[in-house]
Design an enzyme around this catalytic site. Structure first.
Site, PDB file in Angstrom:
ATOM      1  N   LYS A 236      -6.220   6.636  81.511  1.00  0.00           N
ATOM      2  CA  LYS A 236      -5.192   6.868  80.486  1.00  0.00           C
ATOM      3  C   LYS A 236      -4.400   5.585  80.311  1.00  0.00           C
ATOM      4  CE  LYS A 236      -0.672   9.192  79.910  1.00  0.00           C
ATOM      5  NZ  LYS A 236       0.245  10.258  80.370  1.00  0.00           N
ATOM      6  N   ASP A 241       5.151   5.730  76.240  1.00  0.00           N
ATOM      7  CA  ASP A 241       5.229   7.181  76.043  1.00  0.00           C
ATOM      8  C   ASP A 241       6.679   7.600  75.798  1.00  0.00           C
ATOM      9  OD1 ASP A 241       4.905   9.893  75.971  1.00  0.00           O
ATOM     10  OD2 ASP A 241       4.418  10.118  78.107  1.00  0.00           O
ATOM     11  N   LYS A 248      11.393  12.361  74.895  1.00  0.00           N
ATOM     12  CA  LYS A 248      11.932  12.305  76.255  1.00  0.00           C
ATOM     13  C   LYS A 248      13.412  11.937  76.224  1.00  0.00           C
ATOM     14  CE  LYS A 248       7.717  10.695  78.628  1.00  0.00           C
ATOM     15  NZ  LYS A 248       7.536  11.832  79.527  1.00  0.00           N
ATOM     16  N   ASP A 259       2.932   3.899  81.604  1.00  0.00           N
ATOM     17  CA  ASP A 259       2.063   5.037  81.320  1.00  0.00           C
ATOM     18  C   ASP A 259       0.629   4.603  80.999  1.00  0.00           C
ATOM     19  OD1 ASP A 259       1.988   7.790  81.395  1.00  0.00           O
ATOM     20  OD2 ASP A 259       2.372   8.045  79.258  1.00  0.00           O
ATOM     21  N   ASP A 318       4.551  15.595  74.273  1.00  0.00           N
ATOM     22  CA  ASP A 318       4.714  14.749  75.454  1.00  0.00           C
ATOM     23  C   ASP A 318       3.577  14.973  76.465  1.00  0.00           C
ATOM     24  OD1 ASP A 318       5.853  12.853  77.057  1.00  0.00           O
ATOM     25  OD2 ASP A 318       7.498  14.127  77.788  1.00  0.00           O
ATOM     26  N   GLU A 320       0.592  14.189  76.159  1.00  0.00           N
ATOM     27  CA  GLU A 320      -0.352  13.436  75.328  1.00  0.00           C
ATOM     28  C   GLU A 320      -1.514  12.850  76.113  1.00  0.00           C
ATOM     29  OE1 GLU A 320       2.267  12.150  76.687  1.00  0.00           O
ATOM     30  OE2 GLU A 320       1.386  10.345  77.555  1.00  0.00           O
ATOM     31  N   ARG A 322      -3.464  14.067  78.460  1.00  0.00           N
ATOM     32  CA  ARG A 322      -4.647  14.935  78.531  1.00  0.00           C
ATOM     33  C   ARG A 322      -5.364  14.997  77.190  1.00  0.00           C
ATOM     34  NH1 ARG A 322      -0.849  19.844  80.301  1.00  0.00           N
ATOM     35  NH2 ARG A 322       0.276  18.017  81.056  1.00  0.00           N
TER      36      ARG A 322
END
Ligand code: BES
Ligand code: MN
Ligand code: ZN
Length: 467
Positions: A236, A241, A248, A259, A318, A320, A322
């Site tokens: 990933k 993010d 967030k 991230d 959020d 995201e 996956r």
């Protein structure tokens, strides 16, 4: 850092001497030191300015292992940097079998992200590893391996530490292409146009809120026979993010530059595997996007279609990671025909709630492959811990309007995220490491500077080497 090996106790002019001291040896030091001055515990330090000798504690003798030496060597290197010494001789005659971890630890400790600092810290110029003549050849080989892997970890850290205004999916792809040229790896980049044409619905959805479009980066190392199916390393790489529309809170959002660290672990591992010329076929797949809110952003309630034609109901933008990994894992299974898939992702804060910042969460759908991953992490000195994949988690993420939803709520957050990913691996042996709280540190540690840690590179390299 220039690393050399020697069997002679050459006069160590202007070099500090590093000595490793197990706790039971403390009382035998000359001149004698009190327990308060030097405990002999792991990473305890005692420096004599007169002789330039730095004693580093190793703790209880029975517990000394590769990890102890890697960390102790790192702590020694950090200390020498702090006092401005640039050359070191490491007395390793008693510990020749740890030459690899010692070199690795010193390389890791020497790295600091200082590209934008006016005042740079001291770097170690030279390190000489001293062993007995009969151990010299083996120590050299192990040390060289440790150096290669350590440099690869630092490379991963250095890319990971770049802020999101400079490092975004496009520039990350550029960096991967440069790596390909430097190391003779085949790199294929799917830009927005190609992702859209290829129906990578997850990457497109997550990336559509940003002016900096998403990329799927595929890096191939062909060290094995043509017919050998590759092992797939999937990462990933959300370059920032914000959470997107499910935005967030402001506090610590700057940490979300990290991230991308799962993808960076893959990048670093591919560099090491190429340099080590490992005789295996390996494909690195990095799913990169910037998760931003905005007029074009994907929304809660959206239903998207992944690369393998599965439908996801978006509950929370959020969650995201996956969503982009769904495409990447499906691509590894369908296009690369991977014999096994391992993914690394800064996937959930919930994993940190479960395990703290002391271990990555480890999930698998295949006990035999899982055992290999656990053994590799153990050998590499990276801590991962088994977590469950009960079918209950799959129930928790069933959707009323699609196959699956991207959030199952707060309870068991790391496990529902893993159950989500499992759907896309189908029958391919697969393992997942949730590295959310292992990927970066806010403060300097005894053996490593703050920022990205490069967690995962060492486990991946070890996994492929032993595969
Ligand atoms: N990137 C975060 C996870 C994360 C949190 C990494 C803290 C590092 C430190 C991930 O994309 C995320 O936001 N996960 C959510 C999932 C939730 C919305 C289902 C989380 O963990 O809260
Ligand atoms: Mn998120
Ligand atoms: Zn994320």
């Amino acid at each position: 850092m220039k690393i050399t090996f020697a069997s002679e106790a050459a006069p160590a002019k202007d070099a500090a001497v590093i000595r490793f001291v197990p706790r039971d040896q403390r009382a035998k030091l000359k001149p004698a030191v009190s327990e308060e001055e030097f405990s002999g515990k792991a990473n305890a330090l005692l420096y004599s300015r007169d002789t330039g000798t730095l004693c580093v504690g190793l703790g209880e003798r029975a517990k000394i292992d590769a990890h102890t030496l890697r960390s102790a060597a790192g702590a020694a290197a950090m200390f020498l940097k702090k006092i401005g010494r640039t050359r070191a001789v490491v007395q390793l005659a008693d510990w020749p079998k740890f030459a690899g971890p010692v070199v690795e630890g010193m390389v890791l400790a020497d790295y600091r992200f200082e590209r934008f600092k006016t005042k740079k810290s001291t770097v170690l110029e030279s390190v000489k590893i001293q062993v007995l003549a009969e151990d010299l050849a083996a120590a050299k080989a192990a040390g060289k391996h440790g150096e290669t892997v350590g440099e690869a970890v630092n490379f991963a850290r250095d890319v990971a530490n770049q802020p999101a205004n400079l490092l975004y999916p496009e520039t990350l792809a550029d960096r991967a292409e440069k790596l390909g040229r430097d190391f003779d790896l085949e790199v294929t980049v799917f830009d927005e146009k190609k992702l859209r044409a290829g129906k990578f619905g997850g990457l497109i959805a997550v990336g559509q809120g940003s002016v900096r479009g998403p990329r799927l980066i595929v890096i191939e190392h062909r060290g094995g026979p043509k017919s050998e199916k590759p092992i797939a390393l999937v990462g990933k790489a959300i370059t920032f993010d914000t959470g997107g529309i499910s935005i967030k809170p402001a506090a610590n959002m700057e940490d979300m530059i990290f991230d991308k660290c799962g993808g960076m672990a893959v990048l670093g591992a591919m560099a090491a595997l190429a340099e080590l010329k490992v005789k295996r076929n390996v494909v690195g797949i990095i799913a990169s996007a910037e998760n931003m809110p905005g007029g074009g952003a994907y929304r809660p309630g959206d239903i998207i279609t992944t690369y393998d034609g599965k439908h996801i109901e978006i509950i929370n933008t959020d969650a995201e990671g996956r969503v982009v990994l769904a495409d990447a894992i499906a691509y590894a299974r369908l296009d690369c025909k991977a014999s096994a898939i391992i993914d690394l992702a800064t996937l959930t804060g919930a994993c940190g709630v479960a395990l703290g910042e002391y271990a990555a969460g480890f999930f698998t759908n295949d006990d035999a492959f899982g055992k290999r991953v656990l053994a590799a992490a153990e050998k590499a000195g990276e801590r991962i811990w088994p977590m469950p994949l009960f079918t209950d988690y799959e129930e928790q993420i069933k959707s009323d309007v699609a196959l699956i939803k991207n959030s199952g709520g707060r309870l068991g957050g790391a496990c529902t995220a893993a159950a989500f990913l499992k759907t896309f691996a189908e029958d391919t042996p697969w393992a997942h490491l949730d590295i959310a709280l292992m990927a970066y540190r806010e403060k300097d540690r005894a053996d490593m500077a703050r920022g990205a840690t490069g967690f995962g590179v060492r486990t991946l390299v070890q996994l492929v080497e032993g595969y």
